[in-house]
Design a protein around this motif. Structure first.
Motif, PDB file in Angstrom:
ATOM      1  N   THR A 491       0.822  -1.205   0.000  1.00  0.00           N
ATOM      2  CA  THR A 491       0.000   0.000   0.000  1.00  0.00           C
ATOM      3  C   THR A 491       0.861   1.262   0.000  1.00  0.00           C
ATOM      4  O   THR A 491       0.368   2.353   0.261  1.00  0.00           O
ATOM      5  N   TYR A 493       3.759   4.014  -1.840  1.00  0.00           N
ATOM      6  CA  TYR A 493       3.653   4.848  -3.038  1.00  0.00           C
ATOM      7  C   TYR A 493       4.207   4.142  -4.261  1.00  0.00           C
ATOM      8  O   TYR A 493       5.119   3.332  -4.168  1.00  0.00           O
ATOM      9  N   ARG A 500       4.322  12.787  -8.832  1.00  0.00           N
ATOM     10  CA  ARG A 500       3.027  13.433  -8.901  1.00  0.00           C
ATOM     11  C   ARG A 500       2.742  14.266  -7.646  1.00  0.00           C
ATOM     12  O   ARG A 500       2.211  15.363  -7.713  1.00  0.00           O
ATOM     13  N   PHE A 501       3.101  13.708  -6.478  1.00  0.00           N
ATOM     14  CA  PHE A 501       2.770  14.382  -5.222  1.00  0.00           C
ATOM     15  C   PHE A 501       3.953  15.143  -4.650  1.00  0.00           C
ATOM     16  O   PHE A 501       3.925  15.559  -3.499  1.00  0.00           O
ATOM     17  N   VAL A 503       5.004  17.994  -4.839  1.00  0.00           N
ATOM     18  CA  VAL A 503       4.692  19.327  -4.326  1.00  0.00           C
ATOM     19  C   VAL A 503       4.181  19.247  -2.885  1.00  0.00           C
ATOM     20  O   VAL A 503       4.368  20.174  -2.108  1.00  0.00           O
ATOM     21  N   LEU A 504       3.588  18.125  -2.499  1.00  0.00           N
ATOM     22  CA  LEU A 504       3.039  17.994  -1.152  1.00  0.00           C
ATOM     23  C   LEU A 504       4.119  17.738  -0.108  1.00  0.00           C
ATOM     24  O   LEU A 504       3.883  17.876   1.077  1.00  0.00           O
ATOM     25  N   LYS A 508       5.011  24.077   3.268  1.00  0.00           N
ATOM     26  CA  LYS A 508       4.252  25.230   2.791  1.00  0.00           C
ATOM     27  C   LYS A 508       4.933  26.521   3.236  1.00  0.00           C
ATOM     28  O   LYS A 508       5.520  26.580   4.309  1.00  0.00           O
TER      29      LYS A 508
ATOM     30  N   VAL B  16       0.190  11.749   2.815  1.00  0.00           N
ATOM     31  CA  VAL B  16      -0.291  11.624   1.444  1.00  0.00           C
ATOM     32  C   VAL B  16      -0.661  10.168   1.167  1.00  0.00           C
ATOM     33  O   VAL B  16       0.058   9.254   1.563  1.00  0.00           O
ATOM     34  N   LEU B  17      -1.800   9.967   0.506  1.00  0.00           N
ATOM     35  CA  LEU B  17      -2.256   8.630   0.179  1.00  0.00           C
ATOM     36  C   LEU B  17      -1.930   8.340  -1.285  1.00  0.00           C
ATOM     37  O   LEU B  17      -2.206   9.169  -2.144  1.00  0.00           O
ATOM     38  N   VAL B 215       0.895  25.406  -8.943  1.00  0.00           N
ATOM     39  CA  VAL B 215       0.018  26.231  -8.117  1.00  0.00           C
ATOM     40  C   VAL B 215      -0.344  27.499  -8.876  1.00  0.00           C
ATOM     41  O   VAL B 215       0.527  28.166  -9.455  1.00  0.00           O
ATOM     42  N   GLY B 275     -10.470  10.126  -7.351  1.00  0.00           N
ATOM     43  CA  GLY B 275      -9.053  10.367  -7.650  1.00  0.00           C
ATOM     44  C   GLY B 275      -8.298  10.972  -6.484  1.00  0.00           C
ATOM     45  O   GLY B 275      -8.886  11.405  -5.489  1.00  0.00           O
ATOM     46  N   LEU B 276      -6.994  10.986  -6.619  1.00  0.00           N
ATOM     47  CA  LEU B 276      -6.145  11.442  -5.522  1.00  0.00           C
ATOM     48  C   LEU B 276      -5.611  12.849  -5.739  1.00  0.00           C
ATOM     49  O   LEU B 276      -4.906  13.390  -4.900  1.00  0.00           O
ATOM     50  N   ASN B 277      -5.959  13.444  -6.894  1.00  0.00           N
ATOM     51  CA  ASN B 277      -5.484  14.796  -7.185  1.00  0.00           C
ATOM     52  C   ASN B 277      -5.989  15.817  -6.176  1.00  0.00           C
ATOM     53  O   ASN B 277      -5.404  16.882  -6.017  1.00  0.00           O
ATOM     54  N   GLN B 279      -5.658  15.873  -3.232  1.00  0.00           N
ATOM     55  CA  GLN B 279      -4.602  16.151  -2.256  1.00  0.00           C
ATOM     56  C   GLN B 279      -3.710  17.283  -2.737  1.00  0.00           C
ATOM     57  O   GLN B 279      -3.240  18.108  -1.958  1.00  0.00           O
ATOM     58  N   ILE B 280      -3.475  17.306  -4.075  1.00  0.00           N
ATOM     59  CA  ILE B 280      -2.621  18.368  -4.615  1.00  0.00           C
ATOM     60  C   ILE B 280      -3.358  19.700  -4.530  1.00  0.00           C
ATOM     61  O   ILE B 280      -2.782  20.721  -4.148  1.00  0.00           O
ATOM     62  N   ASN B 282      -5.520  20.584  -2.375  1.00  0.00           N
ATOM     63  CA  ASN B 282      -5.558  21.046  -0.984  1.00  0.00           C
ATOM     64  C   ASN B 282      -4.165  21.207  -0.388  1.00  0.00           C
ATOM     65  O   ASN B 282      -4.030  21.670   0.728  1.00  0.00           O
ATOM     66  N   ARG B 283      -3.172  20.758  -1.146  1.00  0.00           N
ATOM     67  CA  ARG B 283      -1.806  20.728  -0.638  1.00  0.00           C
ATOM     68  C   ARG B 283      -1.756  20.050   0.722  1.00  0.00           C
ATOM     69  O   ARG B 283      -1.090  20.511   1.651  1.00  0.00           O
ATOM     70  N   ALA B 284      -2.499  18.976   0.852  1.00  0.00           N
ATOM     71  CA  ALA B 284      -2.529  18.222   2.103  1.00  0.00           C
ATOM     72  C   ALA B 284      -2.799  16.761   1.780  1.00  0.00           C
ATOM     73  O   ALA B 284      -3.435  16.456   0.778  1.00  0.00           O
TER      74      ALA B 284
END
Lengths: 509, 323
Positions: A491, A493, A500-501, A503-504, A508, B16-17, B215, B275-277, B279-280, B282-284
């Motif tokens: 489960t 990444y 893709r993520f 940026v997260l 911030k 992040v999921l 962003v 979808g998982l976008n 999260q992007i 919300n930046r969370a």
């Protein structure tokens, strides 16, 4: 709970797979590399006699499997004789008989010796009793004297025999020894006398005769050594070094005091033993030994299939590795191509077309199919009818291309087989649907990605080491299945998601 | 150079999921497969929502067979505007928005013109399954065309903005406002080029927005500010989302809502594999929020309490809206 179940199942599957494979490597001797080589020996014993004209009887010995060696393909060629084999003591006698022969009849036996991968279980034969004693009364008393002296200088049976042998073979031998041996100082004589000395003193002992496989040649000498029953097994002693072991290339042929060949009604003209070394693949070696020994896993393996099925399964057994790769690409890397396992099928069809030509063929035909599709778009046809028409035109195009390449004597163009054709049309259908659903950019991207994945799959699946591993050890598929189950519960990444993520992960502002 | 495993650890820390996590740890655990048709088939969803008393866009007609499509013009001619969509479509494919007439032609939301025969062909194709998951035979829905709330007038282009809320065990955990752009051709799907703006669940205000994985603060077509927009009736939307788990039996569901000028929030559709976008946008990370819901045992609360829990727990940090 569910995870534990999967882990246990995966562990069990992997253990079964690896265990079976390890067993086959260690015990049956299947090699991990296809090309690994091993030696076997072809032994040829030739006997030629001068016949008196009356009844003629030749007696010699047939070698038997031992702990270290297996005897395969034993053949006797003696056109003038009747052939019988009968057990005699620890040996098997080969009796060649003829009623009335003239001239110089010949007989030969020929066989292949293979070293066992694992020493066969020893037959704990009780020694024969009573033992034959051929020494004269005088010699028997000398034997007792020698024995008492050796007994005093030793601690157990093994050292006793060594001490006795050292006495027998030492250059400055005693008067007693010289009397026992006479002028004959051959290994055969020493082994025979040593066995007699030990027998007189109540030990079980016998002379062993054989050949040294390390010395190949057209006329090799027979070797002799001594065997003494120690504890629960026959222990070999070298009469050259007096040590309690013989070189590992010594192959025992017959035991006891009898000569190799006995002739009645004629005269032994010539006797010659030749040994040739044969280089063989480990695989052939292991399979031959397995078949010889009636090993279940050899007789019920893919190797036992007829040649055509073998060829098919060589390919089929590589499908799991391609499928596994797709699972990894999808769930861990995060790449996906057309259809779930379509790239594996494309890779399979590359086997018929070969890689470069396969790629060209796929690209050209795919592009044609999509162009036809683009044109049909204006005709406002229903989906299934449109796909059907595309498939028909693709097949016509393929036929035209094959005829053209045949006329131009362009070999690879002819290699379009049935299977690649089916896969091609299926791929075009899938790509068409993606084109409809997600647009041309996505369709072309997916098609290109599929071809790249298929190329990697093809390179992997056509690699000989991979093919060999999965053909020789089909149980490795269980290991792949175990890994696939584990990935099924992964489960974390995917690699593409890290991008893709990304940026997260940045703090911030 | 950041190594992949460092990045993975960072993402994990941010809650992040990933796709595997979503499928393996949540969807496969709380969404039973046999319930999927309830959300995959928009006709069924509509029925279900009406039974539960939720407002949905009015169904004008459903076409199940090729033969029925021939009558489509007779059935639909009386409506000036309507939306045609596949009942089992995914990712917004196959949706046509008819805004009006120009002579004998239909005017689409994208200002293109389309003849009736083209529309009928589109409906036939939809019936044969080109937009459905797995290519099975499909039905066509014709329904009320939403007149979106004027608050979105300056921040959308050629399409209806929608609000996606993710509800987990009856608790809304994350939301985003999806704004069509010229690039997305009026569609509100992020992968087709729409803007996604995260929403502060407590205030109903949009946070930062993402467009094409970067962003943005302004809508690329209208140049209007997309952050800090207050979404009207947001509390009602949270209530709708919070009720969707019990309504469908799905523990993890994406709820798509639109805000109609006259009718208020309407539930458009549900998604069992959202979808998982989000999260992007919300930046969370959503994983952290799902764990919070599980840890608090929030599914035992009443609907009002669950909404209150969501607003309290998933409040955006001060200043995040202008970040």
């Amino acid at each position: 709970m569910r995870n534990l179940h999967v882990y246990i199942l995966a562990a069990v599957l992997a253990a079964i797979g690896l265990g079976l494979a390890a067993y086959k490597v260690a015990v049956i001797g299947l090699p991990l590399q296809e090309k690994a080589a091993v030696s076997a020996w072809e032994v040829d014993s030739e006997i030629r006699v001068s016949a008196n004209g009356g009844p003629l009887k030749l007696a010699t010995f047939v070698p038997e499997d031992s702990r270290e060696f297996s005897v395969l393909d034993h053949r006797v060629a003696a056109p003038d004789f009747g052939i019988t084999v009968a057990p005699e003591g620890a040996n098997r006698r080969l009796n060649l008989t003829a009623r009335a022969v003239t001239g110089r009849p010949a007989a030969r036996q020929r066989f292949l010796v293979r070293r066992n991968n694992v020493r066969a279980r020893e037959k704990r034969l009780p020694p024969p009793f009573p033992q034959e004693i051929t020494l004269s009364q005088t010699n028997q008393s000398i034997a007792r004297t020698l024995y008492v002296a050796a007994h005093a200088k030793s601690s157990d049976v093994t050292t006793l025999v060594s001490v006795l042998l050292r006495e027998l073979i030492s250059p400055d031998r005693s008067e007693n020894v010289r009397f026992l041996l006479g002028d004959d100082r051959s290994q055969q004589k020493i082994a025979t006398i040593a066995a007699q000395v030990l027998r007189v003193n109540g030990l079980f002992a016998r002379a062993v005769h054989g050949i040294d496989l390390a010395k190949t040649g057209v006329a090799v000498d027979t070797k002799a050594w001594l065997e003494v029953f120690v504890g629960d097994h026959w222990q070999a002693f070298s009469v050259a070094t007096a040590e309690s072991r013989v070189p590992r290339d010594y192959f025992a042929w017959w035991r006891g005091d009898a000569p190799f060949i006995k002739v009645d009604g004629g005269k032994l003209d010539r006797q010659r033993i030749s040994v040739t070394r044969v280089e063989e693949t480990v695989l052939r070696h292991a399979l031959a030994l397995g078949k010889h020994g009636g090993v279940f896993l050899t007789n019920y393996s893919l190797y036992a299939l007829p040649a055509t099925q073998r060829a098919v399964f060589r390919v089929i057994m590589t499908v799991p590795i391609g499928v596994f790769m797709l699972v990894v690409l999808r769930n861990i890397v995060g790449l996906r191509g057309v259809g779930t396992f379509m790239p594996v099928l494309i890779a399979l069809s590359f086997r018929d077309t070969h890689l470069v030509w396969g790629l060209v063929l796929f690209s050209v035909v795919l592009a044609t199919g999509l162009l036809v599709r683009l044109y049909f778009d204006h005709l406002k046809l229903l989906l299934v009818a449109r796909l059907g028409a595309i498939v028909m035109f693709v097949i016509l195009f393929l036929a035209a291309m094959t005829v053209l390449s045949s006329k131009l004597n362009f070999e690879p163009g002819l290699s379009v087989a049935l299977f690649p054709l089916v896969i091609l049309t299926m791929t075009i259908e899938r790509v068409s649907v993606i084109w409809d659903e997600s647009g041309p950019a996505e369709a072309i991207k997916m098609a290109a990605l599929s071809l790249i994945i298929a190329t990697v799959c093809y390179l992997l699946m056509s690699a000989h080491p991979v093919q060999h591993i999965f053909f020789a050890f089909p149980e490795m598929v269980l290991v792949l299945a175990a890994l696939t189950l584990l990935i099924g519960r992964y489960t974390g990444y995917r690699l593409s998601e890290l991008l893709r993520f990304k940026v997260l992960a940045e703090p911030k502002q | 150079m950041m190594m992949p495993w460092d990045l993975a650890r960072e993402l994990d820390r941010a809650g992040v999921l990933g796709m595997n996590g979503r499928n393996g740890a949540y969807i496969s655990q709380v969404n039973q497969r046999r319930l999927y048709p309830l959300v995959d088939d928009k006709l069924l969803t509509k029925e279900l929502a009406q039974k539960a008393g939720l407002a949905v866009p009015e169904l004008y007609a459903a076409f199940r067979y090729s033969g029925e499509v021939r009558n489509a013009r007779a059935v639909l001619d009386k409506y000036q505007s309507f939306v045609i969509k596949p009942a089992n479509g995914s990712r917004g494919n196959g949706i046509l928005v008819i805004k009006g007439r120009v002579g004998d032609s239909l005017r689409l939301g994208s200002h293109r013109l389309m003849g009736w025969d083209d529309l009928l062909f589109h409906m036939q194709n939809t019936l044969s399954g080109i937009y459905s998951l797995g290519g099975q035979e499909d039905s066509v829905i014709a329904e009320y065309c939403v007149e979106f709330d004027p608050v979105f007038q300056t921040i959308t282009h050629l399409g209806v903005p929608d609000i996606r809320l993710i509800a987990y065990k009856g608790v809304p955990v994350m939301g985003m406002l999806r704004l069509p752009t010229s690039e997305s051709e009026g569609k509100a799907n992020l992968h087709q080029g729409a803007i996604g703006a995260g929403i502060d669940l407590a205030s109903g205000r949009t946070l930062t927005a993402v467009w094409r994985n970067s962003v943005v603060h302004q809508h690329p077509d209208t140049l209007a500010e997309v952050s800090g927009v207050l979404i009207p009736h947001f509390d009602r939307m949270l209530e709708i989302a919070a009720g969707c788990n019990a309504m469908t039996g799905l523990g993890y569901v994406g709820v798509d809502l639109v805000l109609d000028r006259a009718k208020g929030p309407l539930m458009l559709e549900l998604n069992a594999r959202p979808g998982l976008n989000i999260q992007i946008a919300n930046r969370a990370g959503i994983g952290a929020r799902l764990r919070t819901v599980d840890a608090a045992g929030a599914e035992k609360l009443s609907l009002a309490e669950r909404v209150a829990f969501a607003k309290e727990t998933f409040k955006a940090r001060v200043g995040a809206a202008t970040a």
